[in-house]
Design a protein around this motif. Structure first.
Motif, PDB file in Angstrom:
ATOM      1  N   THR A 174       0.589  -1.319  -0.043  1.00  0.00           N
ATOM      2  CA  THR A 174       0.101  -0.061  -0.054  1.00  0.00           C
ATOM      3  C   THR A 174       0.901   1.087   0.038  1.00  0.00           C
ATOM      4  OG1 THR A 174       0.055  -0.111   2.457  1.00  0.00           O
ATOM      5  CG2 THR A 174      -1.941  -1.177   1.159  1.00  0.00           C
ATOM      6  N   GLU A 175       0.330   2.197   0.899  1.00  0.00           N
ATOM      7  CA  GLU A 175       1.330   3.457   0.897  1.00  0.00           C
ATOM      8  C   GLU A 175       2.803   3.145   1.056  1.00  0.00           C
ATOM      9  OE1 GLU A 175       0.565   6.973   2.742  1.00  0.00           O
ATOM     10  OE2 GLU A 175      -1.685   6.797   2.651  1.00  0.00           O
ATOM     11  N   GLY A 176       3.641   3.683   0.446  1.00  0.00           N
ATOM     12  CA  GLY A 176       5.258   3.579   0.337  1.00  0.00           C
ATOM     13  C   GLY A 176       5.846   2.591  -0.750  1.00  0.00           C
ATOM     14  N   GLY A 177       4.710   2.123  -1.332  1.00  0.00           N
ATOM     15  CA  GLY A 177       5.027   1.343  -2.531  1.00  0.00           C
ATOM     16  C   GLY A 177       5.682  -0.123  -2.197  1.00  0.00           C
ATOM     17  N   ILE A 178       6.244  -0.508  -3.097  1.00  0.00           N
ATOM     18  CA  ILE A 178       6.787  -2.125  -3.179  1.00  0.00           C
ATOM     19  C   ILE A 178       8.115  -1.822  -2.326  1.00  0.00           C
ATOM     20  CG2 ILE A 178       8.086  -1.909  -5.259  1.00  0.00           C
ATOM     21  CD1 ILE A 178       6.890  -5.077  -3.407  1.00  0.00           C
ATOM     22  N   PHE A 179       8.801  -0.873  -2.334  1.00  0.00           N
ATOM     23  CA  PHE A 179       9.922  -0.947  -1.351  1.00  0.00           C
ATOM     24  C   PHE A 179       9.552  -0.450   0.113  1.00  0.00           C
ATOM     25  CE2 PHE A 179      13.275   1.053  -5.014  1.00  0.00           C
ATOM     26  CZ  PHE A 179      13.229  -0.182  -5.428  1.00  0.00           C
ATOM     27  N   GLY A 180       8.604   0.260   0.328  1.00  0.00           N
ATOM     28  CA  GLY A 180       8.071   0.452   1.600  1.00  0.00           C
ATOM     29  C   GLY A 180       7.544  -0.957   2.194  1.00  0.00           C
ATOM     30  N   ALA A 181       6.785  -1.685   1.326  1.00  0.00           N
ATOM     31  CA  ALA A 181       6.352  -2.952   1.987  1.00  0.00           C
ATOM     32  C   ALA A 181       7.398  -4.095   2.122  1.00  0.00           C
ATOM     33  CB  ALA A 181       5.386  -3.274   0.715  1.00  0.00           C
ATOM     34  N   LEU A 182       8.474  -4.092   1.444  1.00  0.00           N
ATOM     35  CA  LEU A 182       9.569  -4.988   1.642  1.00  0.00           C
ATOM     36  C   LEU A 182      10.168  -4.633   2.788  1.00  0.00           C
ATOM     37  CD1 LEU A 182      10.872  -5.371  -2.302  1.00  0.00           C
ATOM     38  CD2 LEU A 182       9.829  -7.008  -0.802  1.00  0.00           C
ATOM     39  N   TRP A 183      10.287  -3.366   3.044  1.00  0.00           N
ATOM     40  CA  TRP A 183      11.141  -3.039   4.369  1.00  0.00           C
ATOM     41  C   TRP A 183      10.241  -3.349   5.607  1.00  0.00           C
ATOM     42  CZ3 TRP A 183      15.639  -0.804   6.104  1.00  0.00           C
ATOM     43  CH2 TRP A 183      15.445  -0.525   7.523  1.00  0.00           C
ATOM     44  N   GLU A 184       8.773  -3.312   5.389  1.00  0.00           N
ATOM     45  CA  GLU A 184       7.973  -3.685   6.652  1.00  0.00           C
ATOM     46  C   GLU A 184       7.953  -4.994   6.929  1.00  0.00           C
ATOM     47  OE1 GLU A 184       4.934   0.478   6.141  1.00  0.00           O
ATOM     48  OE2 GLU A 184       4.396  -1.645   5.084  1.00  0.00           O
ATOM     49  N   LEU A 185       7.996  -6.044   5.830  1.00  0.00           N
ATOM     50  CA  LEU A 185       7.964  -7.402   5.821  1.00  0.00           C
ATOM     51  C   LEU A 185       9.207  -7.939   6.516  1.00  0.00           C
ATOM     52  CD1 LEU A 185       6.763 -10.054   5.162  1.00  0.00           C
ATOM     53  CD2 LEU A 185       8.197  -9.869   2.909  1.00  0.00           C
ATOM     54  N   TYR A 235      20.469  -0.514  -0.983  1.00  0.00           N
ATOM     55  CA  TYR A 235      19.973  -0.730   0.336  1.00  0.00           C
ATOM     56  C   TYR A 235      18.631   0.001   0.614  1.00  0.00           C
ATOM     57  CZ  TYR A 235      24.218  -3.215   1.169  1.00  0.00           C
ATOM     58  OH  TYR A 235      25.553  -3.989   1.223  1.00  0.00           O
ATOM     59  N   LEU A 236      17.748  -0.764   0.875  1.00  0.00           N
ATOM     60  CA  LEU A 236      16.399  -0.074   1.401  1.00  0.00           C
ATOM     61  C   LEU A 236      16.209   0.651   2.413  1.00  0.00           C
ATOM     62  CD1 LEU A 236      13.703  -3.072   0.435  1.00  0.00           C
ATOM     63  CD2 LEU A 236      14.307  -0.933  -0.908  1.00  0.00           C
ATOM     64  N   GLU A 237      15.548   1.574   2.625  1.00  0.00           N
ATOM     65  CA  GLU A 237      15.454   2.439   3.847  1.00  0.00           C
ATOM     66  C   GLU A 237      14.001   2.462   4.489  1.00  0.00           C
ATOM     67  OE1 GLU A 237      16.416   6.279   2.239  1.00  0.00           O
ATOM     68  OE2 GLU A 237      18.602   5.882   2.068  1.00  0.00           O
ATOM     69  N   PRO A 238      13.685   2.773   5.590  1.00  0.00           N
ATOM     70  CA  PRO A 238      12.324   2.856   6.155  1.00  0.00           C
ATOM     71  C   PRO A 238      11.176   3.528   5.228  1.00  0.00           C
ATOM     72  CG  PRO A 238      13.893   2.939   7.892  1.00  0.00           C
ATOM     73  CD  PRO A 238      14.561   3.123   6.582  1.00  0.00           C
ATOM     74  N   PRO A 239      10.071   3.191   4.973  1.00  0.00           N
ATOM     75  CA  PRO A 239       9.303   3.982   4.148  1.00  0.00           C
ATOM     76  C   PRO A 239       9.266   5.471   4.445  1.00  0.00           C
ATOM     77  CG  PRO A 239       8.202   1.918   4.929  1.00  0.00           C
ATOM     78  CD  PRO A 239       9.664   2.201   5.827  1.00  0.00           C
ATOM     79  N   LYS A 240       9.067   6.187   3.348  1.00  0.00           N
ATOM     80  CA  LYS A 240       8.932   7.671   3.411  1.00  0.00           C
ATOM     81  C   LYS A 240       7.441   7.993   2.950  1.00  0.00           C
ATOM     82  CE  LYS A 240      12.499   8.675   0.558  1.00  0.00           C
ATOM     83  NZ  LYS A 240      12.859   7.200   0.304  1.00  0.00           N
ATOM     84  N   SER A 241       7.304   9.281   2.982  1.00  0.00           N
ATOM     85  CA  SER A 241       5.878   9.730   2.205  1.00  0.00           C
ATOM     86  C   SER A 241       5.805   9.197   1.007  1.00  0.00           C
ATOM     87  CB  SER A 241       5.833  11.185   2.156  1.00  0.00           C
ATOM     88  OG  SER A 241       4.539  11.751   1.573  1.00  0.00           O
TER      89      SER A 241
END
Length: 328
Positions: A219-230, A314-320
């Motif tokens: 959802t919000e933050g896109g695929i990079f955000g979702a991968l980080w959260e997972l 390297y992925l970073e925590p999700p941003k806006s």
């Protein structure tokens, strides 16, 4: 409409009269003077609850509000049952617009077999555009709830459909006039229709039957955000092949037009699934006519890496979310 709670006459004709889908689990649902819904479940089942606001979309907000909340429930392995809706509307809102909003939500609920069990509607100067908040209520067997915490090193990461579907559809609808200065009508119409793929309920059901260990909707933050959260939830690392992440050409073009990163664009409609045998899961999904790809692996440690040929990022925590660069 006047500031405050909507009058009882408006509540009846434009809200309650639009609600037709019913579930046996809902003993008491939406009604005049009802402050609470009452639901019941068998002893071997549990409630799964989620909530989501819709702030980035104008057109199609009702359908989107239902779908993203139901997606959250499905990504936990739950069957969606009911929703509660809070609608804050600016004073210039006409009753006809409220009725259309409820009609749109009921159509989505009917398609998903989810009951609107209650909520609140208010006209207020605190907002300058409609704000919808939906709480979803689902059910699942006690031993079959799936979270984002179950990913283990060595497992495959599978992604369904294409990234950026939701953000692309929103931009195509809300920014259509601008897009028409560069792109042909048929491309914009196709992008607007991406919302037909926003449900992840079918792939979640197949994934649960296949014994996945973790799921997370994008959802919000896109695929990079979702991968980080997972990865953060499971306490693991990731290794992702950027070229394996599926994306539609319409998304590429529209993101280029607005100078936004499609990998950080809101992406309801895509589901991350973690499993021991990704290729087998892909086969099962494709047998259900659901596109899917293995995009990487879970790794030990904390490194969350995206590989693009020889480049490592390297992925970073999700941003806006990137959507907010275009939608104010």
């Amino acid at each position: 409409m006047k500031i405050g709670k909507v009058p009882e006459s408006v509540l009846k004709r434009s809200i309650l009269n639009q609600i037709h889908t019913k579930r046996e689990e809902v003993l008491i649902g939406a009604g005049v003077g009802e402050d609470c819904a009452v639901l019941t479940l068998p002893e071997d089942e549990v409630f799964v609850v989620s909530t989501d606001p819709i702030t980035g979309a104008e057109k199609g907000a009702g359908k989107l509000a239902v779908q993203v909340t139901v997606n959250d429930l499905a990504s936990s392995g739950a069957e969606p049952v009911a929703i509660l809706v809070s609608a804050l509307l600016p004073p210039e809102t006409e009753e006809a617009a409220l009725r259309e909003l409820m009609h749109e939500m009921e159509l989505a609920c009917n398609r998903l077999q989810v009951q609107i069990a209650g909520g609140h509607t208010e006209i207020t100067t605190a907002v300058n555009r409609p704000i919808l908040t939906v709480m979803g209520i689902g059910k699942a067997k006690k031993d079959q709830v799936i979270t984002t915490k179950g990913a283990k090193p060595g497992q495959d990461i599978v992604l369904s459909k294409w990234i950026g579907l939701e953000g692309t559809a929103i931009l195509a609808r809300d920014k259509e006039a601008e897009l028409r200065t560069r792109y042909p009508s048929h491309m914009i119409e196709e992008a607007k229709a991406f919302d037909r793929w926003l449900s992840i309920v079918p792939e979640a059901a197949t994934a649960v039957k296949s014994g996945v260990s973790a799921m997370h909707d994008v959802t919000e933050g896109g695929i990079f955000g979702a991968l980080w959260e997972l990865a953060e939830s499971s306490g693991v690392g990731l290794e992702i092949d950027l070229k394996q992440i599926p994306i539609r050409q319409e998304t590429v073009e529209i993101c280029e037009f607005f100078t936004v990163n499609p990998y950080e664009l809101i992406s309801s409609g895509s589901l991350l699934m973690v499993t021991d045998d990704g290729l087998e899961l892909v086969k099962k999904l494709e047998a259900e006519h659901i596109p899917a790809k293995v995009i990487g692996k879970i790794r030990a440690g904390n490194d969350r890496v995206v590989i693009n040929n020889e480049e490592r990022r390297y992925l970073e925590p999700p941003k806006s979310d990137e959507l907010y660069k275009c939608i104010r």
